[in-house]
Design an enzyme around this catalytic site. Structure first.
Site, PDB file in Angstrom:
ATOM      1  N   CYS A   2       0.848  -1.184   0.000  1.00 48.68           N
ATOM      2  CA  CYS A   2       0.000   0.000   0.000  1.00 48.68           C
ATOM      3  C   CYS A   2       0.885   1.235   0.000  1.00 48.68           C
ATOM      4  O   CYS A   2       2.101   1.135   0.073  1.00 48.68           O
ATOM      5  CB  CYS A   2      -0.878   0.037   1.254  1.00 48.68           C
ATOM      6  SG  CYS A   2      -1.983  -1.393   1.401  1.00 48.68           S
ATOM      7  N   GLY A  28      -1.298   1.296  -4.919  1.00 49.64           N
ATOM      8  CA  GLY A  28      -2.546   0.618  -4.587  1.00 49.64           C
ATOM      9  C   GLY A  28      -3.715   1.309  -5.236  1.00 49.64           C
ATOM     10  O   GLY A  28      -3.808   2.539  -5.201  1.00 49.64           O
ATOM     11  N   ASN A 100       1.332  -0.110   5.902  1.00 48.68           N
ATOM     12  CA  ASN A 100       1.720  -0.786   4.671  1.00 48.68           C
ATOM     13  C   ASN A 100       2.471  -2.035   5.074  1.00 48.68           C
ATOM     14  O   ASN A 100       3.422  -1.950   5.854  1.00 48.68           O
ATOM     15  CB  ASN A 100       2.627   0.141   3.844  1.00 48.68           C
ATOM     16  CG  ASN A 100       3.273  -0.562   2.678  1.00 48.68           C
ATOM     17  OD1 ASN A 100       2.705  -1.505   2.121  1.00 48.68           O
ATOM     18  ND2 ASN A 100       4.451  -0.132   2.299  1.00 48.68           N
ATOM     19  N   GLY A 101       2.062  -3.177   4.549  1.00 46.57           N
ATOM     20  CA  GLY A 101       2.762  -4.417   4.886  1.00 46.57           C
ATOM     21  C   GLY A 101       1.791  -5.553   5.111  1.00 46.57           C
ATOM     22  O   GLY A 101       0.680  -5.535   4.575  1.00 46.57           O
ATOM     23  N   TYR A 255      10.301  -3.327  -8.701  1.00 51.53           N
ATOM     24  CA  TYR A 255       8.970  -3.097  -9.257  1.00 51.53           C
ATOM     25  C   TYR A 255       8.152  -1.999  -8.566  1.00 51.53           C
ATOM     26  O   TYR A 255       7.577  -1.145  -9.228  1.00 51.53           O
ATOM     27  CB  TYR A 255       8.157  -4.394  -9.212  1.00 51.53           C
ATOM     28  CG  TYR A 255       6.744  -4.235  -9.712  1.00 51.53           C
ATOM     29  CD1 TYR A 255       6.472  -4.084 -11.068  1.00 51.53           C
ATOM     30  CD2 TYR A 255       5.679  -4.208  -8.824  1.00 51.53           C
ATOM     31  CE1 TYR A 255       5.180  -3.904 -11.525  1.00 51.53           C
ATOM     32  CE2 TYR A 255       4.372  -4.032  -9.275  1.00 51.53           C
ATOM     33  CZ  TYR A 255       4.136  -3.881 -10.625  1.00 51.53           C
ATOM     34  OH  TYR A 255       2.861  -3.699 -11.072  1.00 51.53           O
ATOM     35  N   ASP A 361      10.733  -7.685 -18.777  1.00 52.42           N
ATOM     36  CA  ASP A 361       9.765  -7.290 -17.762  1.00 52.42           C
ATOM     37  C   ASP A 361      10.477  -7.265 -16.418  1.00 52.42           C
ATOM     38  O   ASP A 361      11.573  -7.805 -16.281  1.00 52.42           O
ATOM     39  CB  ASP A 361       8.568  -8.257 -17.735  1.00 52.42           C
ATOM     40  CG  ASP A 361       7.307  -7.574 -17.187  1.00 52.42           C
ATOM     41  OD1 ASP A 361       7.407  -6.433 -16.673  1.00 52.42           O
ATOM     42  OD2 ASP A 361       6.222  -8.181 -17.276  1.00 52.42           O
ATOM     43  N   ASP A 362       9.827  -6.655 -15.422  1.00 49.56           N
ATOM     44  CA  ASP A 362      10.491  -6.587 -14.117  1.00 49.56           C
ATOM     45  C   ASP A 362      10.601  -7.953 -13.474  1.00 49.56           C
ATOM     46  O   ASP A 362      11.580  -8.273 -12.814  1.00 49.56           O
ATOM     47  CB  ASP A 362       9.755  -5.591 -13.202  1.00 49.56           C
ATOM     48  CG  ASP A 362       8.258  -5.771 -13.262  1.00 49.56           C
ATOM     49  OD1 ASP A 362       7.763  -6.753 -12.703  1.00 49.56           O
ATOM     50  OD2 ASP A 362       7.578  -4.960 -13.915  1.00 49.56           O
TER      51      ASP A 362
END
Ligand code: SF4
Length: 476
Positions: A2, A28, A100-101, A255, A361-362
């Site tokens: 997030c 997010g 966040n987490g 990313y 791509d990542d």
């Protein structure tokens, strides 16, 4: 994963919170919310993008010089508005929190909070578990004379109970703004400052991108286990409460963070160039020679252009992107994700036709995006397609907040590189080597658990199964 933001300012800060949220929208897209505090809390949150939740642009109800903001990407918890953040409680103090987490011992915490504190956590969102655990610690203090040491002692006690990855920002009503990280510092949290004509404002955010947009200067990253408290007079207090070996999420560089973010003194764009360059030797070892290197827009641009430079072949923008469709990786549900890829990306035929194409791509998680891309590139006339991943093979679930918790969904968890190549329909698959990734970050202790299976917090097979079951049930 997030995005969070907390500001302790001198004037009403709702407009700053809203602008700051827009700068971390990429973290997010499921829900967004803002809470402010003057004499009471003022909360607005809802499902959708920031611009959808605050469509009317009317922030009149959000008065106060201290506040929190959040963009949600659903990991644990449903997509229900109940799980949107911030969340607010009124006992023992007025408290509001964003985080966040991902909490990994949620079952234990829920039981403990219910049996010992008679608190029924009626949402599966783990921020409630952190908030109520912190509140239960505050209850043991002399609430009329809460000291800075009391606050930090409560953070330490919370860190001792809550396992997992979390960066949190909390308003303690009439006392101040508190930010803290888990003991390993898995999730990012940065501190910023703005000097105004009426005094200094302070902010905490997931990324420095917020500070750039709000004209705050970056002060520093919070350390693992650290808590920082801004009191009512805007004085700063800090303490390393409970610290363990640092394990910063290396995926932030690969990313999640935006290219212009600075994390641990490293510009994310430059990190992606380093990762792309490091792929050069691994790619050369295959003996393959692409005609062009293209990226999956937009997060893979720096990897692809750096790899092209290393290989001495042209970088081309070979895929057009519809900018009005969201990021596929953070869109829950495989079918929705596949449909999203189709809508989002389209090969530019004249660039692709008749060429051997290395598409970067990542990372490759489920393989659904890469498989569709290979198909699209072949249809556009590519003679060969080499799929390149800037990340090593992801083999284990992330239990710290990135949506790949179900092991059965991770393609490299059960397949070797030949099987992955066959599934994707590619002529070659080239991954970053884990040794190379670790070498690039030898001076920053990072978490590599999704590649190696070595979880910094420890995780038994039973715990992993429990987390996976919670994940599956919360998706229903
Ligand atoms: S497991 Fe992977 S994605 Fe999750 S925190 Fe660790 S490095 Fe980041």
């Amino acid at each position: 994963m997030c995005g969070i933001l907390g500001i302790s300012g001198r004037r009403d800060i709702s407009a700053q919170l809203l602008d700051g949220l827009a700068a971390i929208q990429h973290r997010g897209q499921d829900a967004a919310g803002i809470v402010t505090f003057n004499r009471t809390f003022h909360l607005r949150k809802g499902l959708g993008l920031v611009a959808e939740v605050f469509r009317d642009g009317n922030l009149d109800g959000l008065a106060g010089s201290v506040g929190l903001a959040h963009v949600r990407y659903a990991t644990t918890g449903s997509g229900d508005v109940l799980d949107a953040q911030p969340i607010v409680v009124d006992y023992p103090f007025g408290l509001a929190m964003v985080h966040n987490g991902n909490v990994i011992n949620f079952a234990h915490l829920r039981r403990h909070l219910y049996e010992d504190h008679h608190r029924l956590v009626d949402t599966s969102n783990d921020v409630a578990l952190i908030l109520y655990t912190f509140a239960s610690k505050l209850e043991t203090k002399d609430l009329k004379h809460l000291s800075i040491d009391d606050v930090f002692d409560c953070v330490t006690a919370t860190q001792d109970e809550v396992e997992g990855a979390y960066s949190a920002v909390t308003i303690i009503a009439n006392h101040g703004l508190l930010a803290f990280c888990d003991p390993h510092g898995i999730r990012p949290l940065v501190m910023g400052r703005q000097v105004t004509d009426v005094g200094v404002s302070w902010a905490f955010a997931s990324e420095t991108t917020c500070f750039d947009h709000l004209d705050f200067e970056m002060v520093r990253d919070l350390q693992p286990g650290e808590a920082v408290f801004i009191d009512r007079d805007q004085r700063v207090h800090s303490r390393i409460c409970r610290r363990r070996q640092q394990a910063y999420c290396v995926f932030e560089y690969i990313y999640f963070a935006r290219e212009d973010a600075v994390m641990n003194g490293r510009l994310v764009a430059s990190e992606r160039v380093r990762l792309g360059k490091r792929l050069g030797a691994t790619f050369r070892a295959t003996g393959l020679q692409p005609d062009i290197v293209i990226d999956v827009p937009t997060s893979a641009y720096f990897f692809a252009s750096a790899l092209a430079e290393e290989l001495g072949v042209p970088y081309r923008r070979g895929l057009a992107k519809n900018r009005h469709v969201g990021r596929s990786f953070i869109t829950p549900g495989a079918q929705r994700r596949e449909a999203m890829v189709h809508k989002k990306l389209n090969p530019i035929r004249d660039i692709i036709r008749g060429r051997k194409v290395a598409v970067v791509d990542d990372s490759i998680v489920r393989g659904t995006t890469a498989r569709l891309l290979v198909e699209l590139l072949r249809k556009a006339g590519a003679t060969e397609v080499y799929v390149v991943s800037a990340a090593p093979p992801i083999k284990h679930p992330c239990i710290y907040g990135i949506d790949m918790s179900a092991r059965g969904e991770i393609i490299a968890a059960h397949n070797d590189i030949e099987d992955v190549k066959r599934y994707l329909g590619a002529d070659a698959v080239v991954y970053q080597r884990l040794e190379d990734l670790k070498d690039l970050y030898r001076d920053l202790p990072c978490c590599y658990a999704c590649f190696s299976g070595e979880y910094p917090t420890g995780a038994t097979a039973e715990a992993l199964a429990e987390i996976e079951a919670e994940k599956v049930s919360s998706r229903r």
